[in-house]
Scaffold this motif. Structure first.
Motif, PDB file in Angstrom:
ATOM      1  N   ALA A 120     -46.308 -14.745 -14.292  1.00 20.28           N
ATOM      2  CA  ALA A 120     -45.454 -13.938 -15.173  1.00 20.28           C
ATOM      3  C   ALA A 120     -44.386 -14.803 -15.815  1.00 20.28           C
ATOM      4  N   GLN A 121     -43.864 -14.322 -16.941  1.00 16.77           N
ATOM      5  CA  GLN A 121     -42.720 -14.955 -17.591  1.00 16.77           C
ATOM      6  C   GLN A 121     -41.820 -13.857 -18.144  1.00 16.77           C
ATOM      7  N   ALA A 122     -40.502 -14.099 -18.069  1.00 15.39           N
ATOM      8  CA  ALA A 122     -39.541 -13.089 -18.509  1.00 15.39           C
ATOM      9  C   ALA A 122     -38.169 -13.741 -18.645  1.00 15.39           C
ATOM     10  N   GLY A 123     -37.149 -12.908 -18.926  1.00 17.57           N
ATOM     11  CA  GLY A 123     -35.811 -13.430 -19.184  1.00 17.57           C
ATOM     12  C   GLY A 123     -34.845 -13.332 -18.029  1.00 17.57           C
ATOM     13  N   SER A 124     -35.222 -12.616 -16.949  1.00 18.05           N
ATOM     14  CA  SER A 124     -34.351 -12.521 -15.784  1.00 18.05           C
ATOM     15  C   SER A 124     -35.181 -12.195 -14.550  1.00 18.05           C
ATOM     16  N   LEU A 125     -34.643 -12.588 -13.382  1.00 17.64           N
ATOM     17  CA  LEU A 125     -35.370 -12.362 -12.132  1.00 17.64           C
ATOM     18  C   LEU A 125     -34.393 -12.139 -10.983  1.00 17.64           C
ATOM     19  N   ARG A 126     -34.701 -11.151 -10.148  1.00 13.18           N
ATOM     20  CA  ARG A 126     -34.009 -10.949  -8.877  1.00 13.18           C
ATOM     21  C   ARG A 126     -35.075 -10.984  -7.790  1.00 13.18           C
ATOM     22  N   TYR A 127     -35.047 -12.029  -6.978  1.00 14.09           N
ATOM     23  CA  TYR A 127     -36.083 -12.243  -5.969  1.00 14.09           C
ATOM     24  C   TYR A 127     -35.479 -12.012  -4.587  1.00 14.09           C
ATOM     25  N   ASP A 128     -35.788 -10.859  -4.000  1.00  8.88           N
ATOM     26  CA  ASP A 128     -35.335 -10.496  -2.665  1.00  8.88           C
ATOM     27  C   ASP A 128     -36.376 -11.013  -1.680  1.00  8.88           C
ATOM     28  N   MET A 129     -36.115 -12.185  -1.103  1.00  6.92           N
ATOM     29  CA  MET A 129     -37.107 -12.827  -0.256  1.00  6.92           C
ATOM     30  C   MET A 129     -37.308 -12.096   1.068  1.00  6.92           C
ATOM     31  N   LYS A 130     -36.252 -11.474   1.591  1.00  7.01           N
ATOM     32  CA  LYS A 130     -36.374 -10.760   2.870  1.00  7.01           C
ATOM     33  C   LYS A 130     -37.361  -9.605   2.765  1.00  7.01           C
ATOM     34  N   ASN A 131     -37.366  -8.936   1.623  1.00  2.31           N
ATOM     35  CA  ASN A 131     -38.227  -7.760   1.438  1.00  2.31           C
ATOM     36  C   ASN A 131     -39.431  -8.032   0.542  1.00  2.31           C
ATOM     37  N   ASP A 132     -39.642  -9.302   0.177  1.00  2.00           N
ATOM     38  CA  ASP A 132     -40.788  -9.676  -0.672  1.00  2.00           C
ATOM     39  C   ASP A 132     -40.846  -8.844  -1.953  1.00  2.00           C
ATOM     40  N   LYS A 133     -39.684  -8.665  -2.598  1.00 11.11           N
ATOM     41  CA  LYS A 133     -39.636  -7.869  -3.817  1.00 11.11           C
ATOM     42  C   LYS A 133     -39.056  -8.693  -4.965  1.00 11.11           C
ATOM     43  N   LEU A 134     -39.741  -8.664  -6.110  1.00 15.09           N
ATOM     44  CA  LEU A 134     -39.297  -9.379  -7.298  1.00 15.09           C
ATOM     45  C   LEU A 134     -39.065  -8.384  -8.424  1.00 15.09           C
ATOM     46  N   GLU A 135     -37.877  -8.431  -9.010  1.00 14.28           N
ATOM     47  CA  GLU A 135     -37.532  -7.572 -10.136  1.00 14.28           C
ATOM     48  C   GLU A 135     -37.348  -8.449 -11.371  1.00 14.28           C
ATOM     49  N   MET A 136     -38.237  -8.277 -12.357  1.00  9.85           N
ATOM     50  CA  MET A 136     -38.226  -9.086 -13.571  1.00  9.85           C
ATOM     51  C   MET A 136     -37.789  -8.239 -14.754  1.00  9.85           C
ATOM     52  N   GLY A 137     -37.017  -8.827 -15.664  1.00  9.60           N
ATOM     53  CA  GLY A 137     -36.545  -8.077 -16.812  1.00  9.60           C
ATOM     54  C   GLY A 137     -36.521  -8.885 -18.086  1.00  9.60           C
ATOM     55  N   MET A 138     -36.276  -8.195 -19.191  1.00 10.92           N
ATOM     56  CA  MET A 138     -36.144  -8.807 -20.510  1.00 10.92           C
ATOM     57  C   MET A 138     -37.469  -9.374 -21.013  1.00 10.92           C
ATOM     58  N   GLN A 139     -38.304  -8.462 -21.484  1.00 11.37           N
ATOM     59  CA  GLN A 139     -39.583  -8.821 -22.116  1.00 11.37           C
ATOM     60  C   GLN A 139     -40.521  -9.548 -21.149  1.00 11.37           C
ATOM     61  N   VAL A 140     -41.038  -8.776 -20.217  1.00 13.05           N
ATOM     62  CA  VAL A 140     -41.921  -9.330 -19.196  1.00 13.05           C
ATOM     63  C   VAL A 140     -43.362  -9.366 -19.686  1.00 13.05           C
ATOM     64  N   THR A 141     -43.998 -10.507 -19.483  1.00 14.36           N
ATOM     65  CA  THR A 141     -45.443 -10.639 -19.700  1.00 14.36           C
ATOM     66  C   THR A 141     -46.041 -11.132 -18.396  1.00 14.36           C
ATOM     67  N   LEU A 142     -47.022 -10.404 -17.883  1.00 11.22           N
ATOM     68  CA  LEU A 142     -47.591 -10.705 -16.567  1.00 11.22           C
ATOM     69  C   LEU A 142     -49.106 -10.716 -16.659  1.00 11.22           C
ATOM     70  N   PHE A 143     -49.708 -11.691 -15.986  1.00 12.64           N
ATOM     71  CA  PHE A 143     -51.163 -11.793 -15.937  1.00 12.64           C
ATOM     72  C   PHE A 143     -51.606 -11.773 -14.477  1.00 12.64           C
ATOM     73  N   LYS A 144     -52.666 -10.993 -14.199  1.00 13.98           N
ATOM     74  CA  LYS A 144     -53.197 -10.885 -12.847  1.00 13.98           C
ATOM     75  C   LYS A 144     -54.708 -10.953 -12.895  1.00 13.98           C
ATOM     76  N   ILE A 145     -55.289 -11.816 -12.058  1.00 13.26           N
ATOM     77  CA  ILE A 145     -56.750 -11.858 -11.955  1.00 13.26           C
ATOM     78  C   ILE A 145     -57.203 -10.675 -11.111  1.00 13.26           C
ATOM     79  N   ALA A 146     -57.997  -9.792 -11.696  1.00 10.52           N
ATOM     80  CA  ALA A 146     -58.461  -8.594 -11.004  1.00 10.52           C
ATOM     81  C   ALA A 146     -59.953  -8.434 -11.245  1.00 10.52           C
ATOM     82  N   GLU A 147     -60.725  -8.457 -10.181  1.00 11.91           N
ATOM     83  CA  GLU A 147     -62.185  -8.328 -10.252  1.00 11.91           C
ATOM     84  C   GLU A 147     -62.786  -9.346 -11.206  1.00 11.91           C
TER      85      GLU A 147
END
Length: 208
Positions: A120-147
């Motif tokens: 993924a690429q975006a303009g901001s990130l909050r990465y909560d490592m304890k809870n394995d949660k990533l919050e991305m903002g400001m025009q997010v583009t994300l790619f995921k290999i699925a099937e």
């Protein structure tokens, strides 16, 4: 003490691990160490490197401060590797709280989750490592290999719960996958079984 010896001792200090509740080691070509009552800080330049827990950070410049070197800030050509979680990040500025295991980025970044084949690429990130949660903002583009095919997701913000595999896209959300297009105000994707759910004003084009 002459200047050359002083510089040598400072570099030696910065190259040694500092053992606290969570160990940290750091080094830099140019370094400045301040140790006095009420103020404790390290500034690293010219190939600054920090290792703390499973996190390795490299940047043009970094500063460490606070009790047990609690806070790390970095700027300029930053690369972050979280070996435990398979996360790699490239950006230009970041802030990291070691005790809360919270990493915050307020500049354009790229992130690669090598364990889940997600980029993924975006303009901001909050990465909560304890809870394995990533919050991305400001025009997010994300790619995921699925099937075996690339799923492309775009929206104003994306929350990625790495532990559950859930992606939540909000604000002009769009998913393109296997020739199908989905659009809605909110889209959730369960990356475990690739279930796509839409809510709000929705539209889509499904082939076949």
């Amino acid at each position: 003490m002459n200047k050359r010896l002083s510089i040598f001792l400072t570099i030696m200090i910065l190259s040694l691990p500092v053992l606290f509740s969570s160990s940290i080691s750091f080094s830099g070509g140019e370094s400045r160490l301040v140790m006095r009552e009420g103020e404790k800080s390290v500034t690293l330049k010219s190939g600054a490197e920090v290792t703390t827990g499973s996190l390795f950070i490299k940047a043009e410049e970094m500063s460490l401060s606070g009790d047990d070197w609690k806070t790390i800030s970095a700027k300029g050509d930053i690369s972050v590797t979280d070996s435990e979680r398979g996360i790699e990040i490239n950006t230009e500025s970041l802030w990291f709280d070691r005790s809360d295991e919270l990493l915050v980025i307020s500049s354009w970044f790229e992130i690669d989750d090598t364990t889940e084949e997600l980029y993924a690429q975006a303009g901001s990130l909050r990465y909560d490592m304890k809870n394995d949660k990533l919050e991305m903002g400001m025009q997010v583009t994300l790619f995921k290999i699925a099937e075996g095919e690339v799923m492309k997701c775009t929206s104003e913000s994306v929350t990625y719960d790495k532990s559950s595999g859930m992606l939540t896209l909000k604000g002009g959300a769009k998913v393109v996958w296997k020739g199908d297009n989905y659009e809605a105000q909110i889209i959730t994707v369960d990356t475990n079984d690739n279930t796509i759910s839409l809510s709000g004003r929705i539209k889509g084009t499904i082939n076949g």
